[in-house]
Design a protein around this motif. Structure first.
Motif, PDB file in Angstrom:
ATOM      1  N   VAL A   1       0.835  -1.209   0.000  1.00  0.00           N
ATOM      2  CA  VAL A   1       0.000   0.000   0.000  1.00  0.00           C
ATOM      3  C   VAL A   1       0.869   1.258   0.000  1.00  0.00           C
TER       4      VAL A   1
ATOM      5  N   VAL B   1       2.088   1.724  -3.526  1.00  0.00           N
ATOM      6  CA  VAL B   1       0.996   2.146  -4.411  1.00  0.00           C
ATOM      7  C   VAL B   1       0.651   3.612  -4.154  1.00  0.00           C
ATOM      8  N   GLN B   2       0.637   3.989  -2.878  1.00  0.00           N
ATOM      9  CA  GLN B   2       0.375   5.401  -2.546  1.00  0.00           C
ATOM     10  C   GLN B   2       1.419   6.306  -3.197  1.00  0.00           C
TER      11      GLN B   2
ATOM     12  N   PHE C   1       3.240   5.775  -5.919  1.00  0.00           N
ATOM     13  CA  PHE C   1       2.990   5.875  -7.367  1.00  0.00           C
ATOM     14  C   PHE C   1       1.788   6.772  -7.652  1.00  0.00           C
ATOM     15  N   ALA C   2       0.735   6.596  -6.851  1.00  0.00           N
ATOM     16  CA  ALA C   2      -0.483   7.389  -7.074  1.00  0.00           C
ATOM     17  C   ALA C   2      -0.201   8.882  -6.877  1.00  0.00           C
TER      18      ALA C   2
ATOM     19  N   LEU D   1      -0.669  11.684  -9.707  1.00  0.00           N
ATOM     20  CA  LEU D   1      -1.608  12.804  -9.522  1.00  0.00           C
ATOM     21  C   LEU D   1      -0.888  14.136  -9.734  1.00  0.00           C
TER      22      LEU D   1
ATOM     23  N   VAL E   1       6.367   4.135 -14.437  1.00  0.00           N
ATOM     24  CA  VAL E   1       5.125   3.541 -13.908  1.00  0.00           C
ATOM     25  C   VAL E   1       4.074   4.628 -13.697  1.00  0.00           C
TER      26      VAL E   1
ATOM     27  N   TYR F   1       3.964   7.693 -14.976  1.00  0.00           N
ATOM     28  CA  TYR F   1       3.618   8.529 -16.126  1.00  0.00           C
ATOM     29  C   TYR F   1       2.374   8.039 -16.869  1.00  0.00           C
ATOM     30  N   PRO F   2       2.276   6.771 -17.234  1.00  0.00           N
ATOM     31  CA  PRO F   2       1.039   6.334 -17.909  1.00  0.00           C
ATOM     32  C   PRO F   2      -0.203   6.589 -17.055  1.00  0.00           C
ATOM     33  N   MET F   3      -0.058   6.428 -15.733  1.00  0.00           N
ATOM     34  CA  MET F   3      -1.214   6.705 -14.867  1.00  0.00           C
ATOM     35  C   MET F   3      -1.541   8.195 -14.880  1.00  0.00           C
TER      36      MET F   3
ATOM     37  N   ALA G   1      -3.493   8.896 -17.891  1.00  0.00           N
ATOM     38  CA  ALA G   1      -4.880   8.433 -17.722  1.00  0.00           C
ATOM     39  C   ALA G   1      -5.678   9.391 -16.847  1.00  0.00           C
ATOM     40  N   LEU G   2      -4.984   9.935 -15.817  1.00  0.00           N
ATOM     41  CA  LEU G   2      -5.682  10.838 -14.881  1.00  0.00           C
ATOM     42  C   LEU G   2      -5.879  12.242 -15.464  1.00  0.00           C
TER      43      LEU G   2
ATOM     44  N   ILE H   1      -7.575  15.064  -4.534  1.00  0.00           N
ATOM     45  CA  ILE H   1      -7.220  13.652  -4.285  1.00  0.00           C
ATOM     46  C   ILE H   1      -5.739  13.552  -3.886  1.00  0.00           C
TER      47      ILE H   1
ATOM     48  N   ASN I   1      -4.264  12.010  -0.407  1.00  0.00           N
ATOM     49  CA  ASN I   1      -3.307  10.915  -0.469  1.00  0.00           C
ATOM     50  C   ASN I   1      -1.985  11.280   0.205  1.00  0.00           C
TER      51      ASN I   1
END
Lengths: 711, 150
Positions: A168, A171-172, A174-175, A179, A194, A196-198, A201-202, A213, A217
């Motif tokens: 977790v 993951v936090q 990366f998130a 963001l 890792v 950058y693609p997210m 998407a965001l 968000i 986070n």
């Protein structure tokens, strides 16, 4: 435009105020837990483990980084999994410190920023890679613990919580990065391969949402870190501290040497009857166990279904210590203190038999497989022998079969009921006489080497054949040697490992006095137990000799051409497998000489057993077990014989009289007398030897060696 | 021990450290931050060591925490996971909008990564809750198999 990023992006002044002010809490929890542990260890007896501190620390650092005992060929998947978690975690930790140095030291104090340019890009790449490694490693660990569930791996709730934390947290991270980049749209964002693609998407979301968000986070991420840090000292995550400390303070004496009880006559405590009777280093040992189960994989008692499980014994002690040490801050006596340990059940129990049972203690063969496998150098055998000492010396409790052994040792100087004047009876089977040291000394002569025959080699009919074979080799090589004859006595090895330290010291003292009387410099023996005792334990009482095992001498004689082998001899053909005796291999590191000696016979095809060299499986005869009944589980010697037969070999080469006795029994037990034979290395070599040309050479073939072999 | 000289000094270090952090963030004296951090860390460590080396004594606060540990653990797990779940779920929701700007492939890849991380995060939450609940169950002494997976 120089690549960099704004540290604490999207965070107002409240964020750092809370972040830094609340930092005291995890530090208090962490320091409290560590100090409580140190306090628990200090319940133990004093022991100096602070010598060569620099090299101790250096070795521990190297072992930690290289994962020397964790990544092993037989545990490759588990080892690599741990390595991934370790590298990922440490890299991310270093990354956090780098950001802190930039934000809190170099920029505000010196106006210098290094967190930019190529360094920044490399940093981003490394952090993303570390995050991926950490997540993959932790997911693999979860899979192993919840799906595969190998029998040797015990999973507590704590194990799962720790892994969940790690995943977790990553993951936090990366998130958060995704963001931020979704808003800032860094042109160098691709370096975060890792996140950058997210971020892309965001990027379809409104900026206000992304910032909201991100803020939530960020706060939760730092709180999660703080909770994790606070949890460390009360969970398995303490292991970077305890395991590291255990490696730093590990015993540096030869592994085969058990610590004697000093001033035995005046000692107030004999052995370990209470937790406080262990030394502080042994209590640290106990606390360092991370229940990985590696010790079980090669343990002869666990794998044959006996009560002793080395890991569980250590955890029983750890739970008991936690109960008594009040690690979770409760009063001494809080049962909940051992919540981490499923075995903990209150501090009011007696160490033996309520925490550790006598059955567990007497099952141990002291083979050392657990210690060899343990990634953090826990020494199980000294713990067990310490408790055995208390049972034997304080309580007079030991297996009934051992009574005769003690009586014989005391009266006759050997575990067997033979008078000392029969020790040299085997020499009558030789064509040439074997001189005794007393005669040699009386003539004013000296010998090159003393042949220490050992009790089994002297009295046991089967092992006498090995003794005769070795004597023939020595004679064929023209070595001037002698034996002690009736002056030889037991080295004290079985008594010491059974726990009768009093008798062991008496035997060893007697042996050293005899050896010193004759000014012995070099000793050869066919018994690894005697070899280990003379080499590693006699120096404790002033006996310092060059000690060689007969396999080493035979190898040397072959290499020097002092004995010649007949490649066409009946014994020099077929498939052979070699069993590594624990007290020669694991305890003294000799694996190659016996194999090299066998390799001198080109007609012999050596087939290794599945468990060989340092991962060898015990014959079941060490630790005094040779003299005890084996009533629980399957028999260890039969398990090993089956493994030897599985290689397809017809001949099992042994290099230890204890193993010989166990294997002879094991072969009968599995009903393989017709198809499978055990011979000592000396018997194989002597049986293949070309008779020396010297007039006094005689017949070099060992009596009855060849007929034993099923052709 | 906390009332002793070292205890008071340690607590004072934490207080002064917090004051320096306030000075740094509210007063704009950013050079004070590292000193504040050092004092807070050192003070916290010293406090922990002092209490840890002291004689264990009953603490009603900690006893209560222990009694509530399952509820607190589950609550903490939920708080830990919810924001990141929202962030990752947002990546799934935002995909159609992001796919229109010429970076559709990267956006799909990002959504896939987010989905995997979402599964991992939710899975971890479920496993952690189960583990927390199981850890709280009483265990029969000397019977490791009764509580575990062996």
């Amino acid at each position: 435009m120089t690549p960099t990023r704004e540290i604490l992006w999207n965070i107002n002044a409240l964020g750092p105020i809370l972040l830094y002010s609340l930092m005291a809490i995890p530090f208090v929890f962490l320091a409290f837990g560590l100090a409580r542990r140190v306090r628990m260890w200090r319940q133990g007896q004093p022991e100096d483990r602070f010598d060569r501190l620099g090299s101790r620390i250096w070795h521990a650092v190297v072992m930690s980084i290289l994962h020397g005992r964790i990544v092993r060929r037989r545990n490759l998947a588990g080892g690599l999994m741990h390595l991934a978690i370790f590298v990922g975690f440490v890299t991310l930790f270093i990354g956090t410190v780098i950001v802190m140095i930039e934000a809190d030291i170099t920029v505000p104090l010196f106006g210098v920023s290094f967190y930019r340019g190529d360094f920044f890009l490399g940093y981003k790449l490394a952090m993303n890679l570390a995050g991926v490694l950490l997540i993959l490693g932790a997911l693999a660990a979860l899979y192993r613990r919840t799906v595969r569930r190998p029998a040797t791996l015990d999973t507590a709730g704590d194990d799962i919580v720790i892994l969940a934390f790690l995943i977790v947290l990553s993951v936090q991270g990366f998130a958060l990065q995704a963001l931020r980049m979704a808003v800032t749209e860094d042109p160098w964002g691709r370096w975060s391969f890792v996140s950058y693609p997210m971020a892309v998407a965001l990027s379809g979301l409104p900026e206000g949402w992304l910032r909201g968000i991100h803020l939530a986070n960020w706060y939760v991420h730092f709180l999660t870190n703080f909770v994790f840090l606070s949890y460390v000292a009360y969970s398995k995550m303490i292991h970077p501290f305890t395991s590291f400390a255990n490696v730093v303070f590990r015993r540096h004496q030869p592994r085969g040497a058990l610590e004697p009880i000093e001033n035995l006559e005046e000692a107030k405590v004999l052995g370990v009857g209470k937790l406080e009777d262990f030394t502080w280093a042994q209590l640290l040992n106990v606390d360092a166990c991370m229940h990985c189960g590696r010790c079980l994989e090669y343990c002869p008692t666990f794998t044959t279904g006996k009560p002793l499980r080395p890991r569980d014994l250590v955890l029983e002690l750890a739970g008991y210590m936690a109960d008594r040490g009040g690690i979770f801050s409760g009063e001494l006596g809080q049962g909940e203190n051992s919540a981490r340990y499923r075995w903990g059940a209150g501090p009011d129990r007696e160490l033996i038999p309520e925490v550790v049972t006598p059955a567990e203690l007497w099952d141990c063969t002291t083979c050392g497989a657990c210690m060899e496998q343990c990634p953090v150098y826990i020494e199980h055998v000294p713990l067990i022998v310490g408790m055995r000492r208390n049972l034997v010396l304080e309580r007079g409790e030991f297996p009934e079969e051992v009574t005769a052994v003690f009586t014989n040792l005391e009266r006759l100087g050997s575990p067997y009921q033979f008078p000392p004047n029969q020790r040299a009876a085997w020499t009558k089977k030789l064509d040439q006489p074997v001189p005794e040291m007393a005669e040699v000394a009386a003539r004013g002569e000296e010998v090159e080497v003393l042949f220490w025959v050992g009790c089994l080699g002297s009295f046991d009919a089967r092992n006498q054949r090995t003794t005769v074979a070795l004597a023939r080799i020595l004679q064929a090589a023209g070595i001037r040697f002698a034996i002690l004859g009736k002056e030889e006595c037991c080295t004290g090895d079985p008594a010491r490992r059974i726990g009768n330290e009093y008798l062991a010291q008496m035997m060893a003292q007697q042996a050293v006095e005899t050896l010193n009387t004759y000014n012995v410099k070099k000793v050869v023996t066919a018994c690894p137990h005697c070899f280990n005792a003379i080499k590693n334990e006699f120096p404790q009482i002033g006996g310092n000799y060059e000690v060689i095992h007969h396999s080493q001498l035979i190898h040397q004689l072959l290499a020097e051409g002092r004995i010649q082998l007949d490649p066409d001899s009946a014994l020099a053909r077929g498939k052979v497998t070699y069993h590594d005796p624990c007290y020669l291999g694991r305890y003294n590191g000799e694996y190659d000489a016996p194999r090299a000696a066998l390799a001198a016979l080109p007609g012999l095809e050596l087939r290794e057993m599945r468990r060989n060299r340092h991962a060898s499986f015990c014959c079941g005869g060490g630790g005094g077990r040779l003299f005890m009944e084996e009533t629980r589980g399957t028999r260890i010697n039969q398990a090993r014989v089956r493994e030897a037969m599985d290689t397809g070999a017809e001949l099992l080469a042994a290099a230890c009289p204890f193993c010989m006795t166990m294997f002879e029994d094991g072969i009968h037990g599995v009903g393989a007398e017709e198809s499978f034979t055990v011979l000592d290395l000396a018997e194989i070599v002597a049986g293949s030897m070309i008779a020396p040309t010297s007039p006094a050479g005689g017949d070099a073939r060992p009596e009855a060696a060849t007929p034993d072999r099923q052709e | 021990m906390l009332t002793g000289r070292y205890g008071i000094t340690s607590a004072a270090a934490v207080v002064v450290g917090i004051a320096l952090i306030l000075l740094s963030e509210l007063g704009g004296v950013h050079a004070a931050r590292v000193f504040g951090t050092a004092l807070i860390s050192a003070g916290g460590i010293a406090l922990g060591v002092l209490v840890g080396l002291d004689q264990p004594r009953r603490s009603t606060g900690l006893a209560r925490l222990r009694a509530w540990r399952v509820s607190l653990g589950i609550l903490a797990a939920a708080i830990t996971v919810v924001p990141v779940v929202v962030a990752l779920a947002a990546a799934l929701v935002a995909l159609p909008g992001a796919a229109d700007d010429g970076r559709g492939g990267t956006a799909v890849l990002g959504t896939l990564i987010a989905l995997l991380m979402l599964v991992a995060a939710v899975g971890c939450f479920v496993l952690a809750v189960r583990a927390i609940r199981r850890a709280a169950r009483p265990v029969t002494p000397g019977d490791p198999a009764s509580a575990g997976e062996e």
